[in-house]
Design a protein around this motif. Structure first.
Motif, PDB file in Angstrom:
ATOM      1  N   LEU A  40      48.582  49.493  29.457  1.00 45.73           N
ATOM      2  CA  LEU A  40      47.732  48.442  30.023  1.00 45.73           C
ATOM      3  C   LEU A  40      46.850  48.970  31.152  1.00 45.73           C
ATOM      4  O   LEU A  40      45.680  48.602  31.262  1.00 45.73           O
ATOM      5  N   TYR A  41      47.418  49.840  31.994  1.00 41.79           N
ATOM      6  CA  TYR A  41      46.653  50.398  33.109  1.00 41.79           C
ATOM      7  C   TYR A  41      45.478  51.229  32.584  1.00 41.79           C
ATOM      8  O   TYR A  41      44.350  51.086  33.048  1.00 41.79           O
TER       9      TYR A  41
ATOM     10  N   SER B 270      42.465  45.458  37.031  1.00 38.55           N
ATOM     11  CA  SER B 270      43.236  44.317  37.553  1.00 38.55           C
ATOM     12  C   SER B 270      44.516  44.743  38.266  1.00 38.55           C
ATOM     13  O   SER B 270      44.958  44.071  39.209  1.00 38.55           O
ATOM     14  N   PHE B 271      45.101  45.867  37.870  1.00 40.53           N
ATOM     15  CA  PHE B 271      46.303  46.352  38.545  1.00 40.53           C
ATOM     16  C   PHE B 271      45.973  46.849  39.948  1.00 40.53           C
ATOM     17  O   PHE B 271      46.755  46.674  40.884  1.00 40.53           O
ATOM     18  N   GLU B 272      44.813  47.468  40.107  1.00 40.38           N
ATOM     19  CA  GLU B 272      44.380  47.917  41.434  1.00 40.38           C
ATOM     20  C   GLU B 272      43.942  46.733  42.297  1.00 40.38           C
ATOM     21  O   GLU B 272      44.195  46.718  43.502  1.00 40.38           O
ATOM     22  N   VAL B 273      43.305  45.751  41.691  1.00 41.13           N
ATOM     23  CA  VAL B 273      42.916  44.544  42.429  1.00 41.13           C
ATOM     24  C   VAL B 273      44.172  43.877  42.991  1.00 41.13           C
ATOM     25  O   VAL B 273      44.218  43.504  44.173  1.00 41.13           O
TER      26      VAL B 273
ATOM     27  N   ARG C  28      38.138  49.961  30.507  1.00 48.69           N
ATOM     28  CA  ARG C  28      37.264  48.789  30.390  1.00 48.69           C
ATOM     29  C   ARG C  28      36.533  48.458  31.689  1.00 48.69           C
ATOM     30  O   ARG C  28      35.395  48.010  31.660  1.00 48.69           O
ATOM     31  N   HIS C  29      37.226  48.639  32.826  1.00 49.26           N
ATOM     32  CA  HIS C  29      36.685  48.132  34.093  1.00 49.26           C
ATOM     33  C   HIS C  29      36.562  49.180  35.194  1.00 49.26           C
ATOM     34  O   HIS C  29      36.108  48.853  36.286  1.00 49.26           O
ATOM     35  N   GLY C  30      37.005  50.405  34.942  1.00 46.09           N
ATOM     36  CA  GLY C  30      36.966  51.427  35.976  1.00 46.09           C
ATOM     37  C   GLY C  30      38.145  51.287  36.930  1.00 46.09           C
ATOM     38  O   GLY C  30      39.008  50.425  36.769  1.00 46.09           O
ATOM     39  N   TYR C  31      38.180  52.132  37.916  1.00 42.81           N
ATOM     40  CA  TYR C  31      39.300  52.144  38.855  1.00 42.81           C
ATOM     41  C   TYR C  31      39.276  50.941  39.796  1.00 42.81           C
ATOM     42  O   TYR C  31      40.259  50.226  39.938  1.00 42.81           O
ATOM     43  N   VAL C  32      38.159  50.696  40.430  1.00 44.67           N
ATOM     44  CA  VAL C  32      38.065  49.657  41.463  1.00 44.67           C
ATOM     45  C   VAL C  32      38.320  48.269  40.896  1.00 44.67           C
ATOM     46  O   VAL C  32      39.036  47.463  41.498  1.00 44.67           O
TER      47      VAL C  32
END
Length: 95
Positions: A60-61, A74-77, A67-71
């Motif tokens: 998932l990560y 959703s796990f980083e958010v 799909r969304h990059g690092y920043v």
């Protein structure tokens, strides 16, 4: 692996969670533990591993990253939001 990630991200220091272990690169244990927001951030990732299991979390990560990059991953958010959670660490025993 944390060293490889740090070089890829051009970071002088980095923490990386694999399962329930936080791996450090370029920072001592004491430096890491003295930065409570950083500890909470990584503790959030430990909780994410607990929730999904190691293989599902990694899948998932990586999917989020692609799909969304690092920043915007959703796990980083969620981990950045956890930096302000004053009770997050009550769920852990730090060794």
């Amino acid at each position: 692996m944390a060293g490889i990630a740090a070089k890829r991200m051009k970071a002088r220091s980095l923490a990386m969670v694999i399962g329930h272990t936080i791996h450090l690169y370029g920072a001592s244990r004491q430096q890491f533990l003295s930065d409570i927001e950083w500890v909470r951030h990584e503790a959030c990732h430990v909780l994410q591993y607990r929730e999904y299991g190691i293989f599902r979390f990694l899948y998932l990560y990586i999917r989020e990253y692609l799909r969304h990059g690092y920043v915007d991953n959703s796990f980083e958010v969620a981990a950045r939001a956890a930096e302000a959670d004053q009770h997050l660490l009550d769920r852990f025993e730090i060794h």
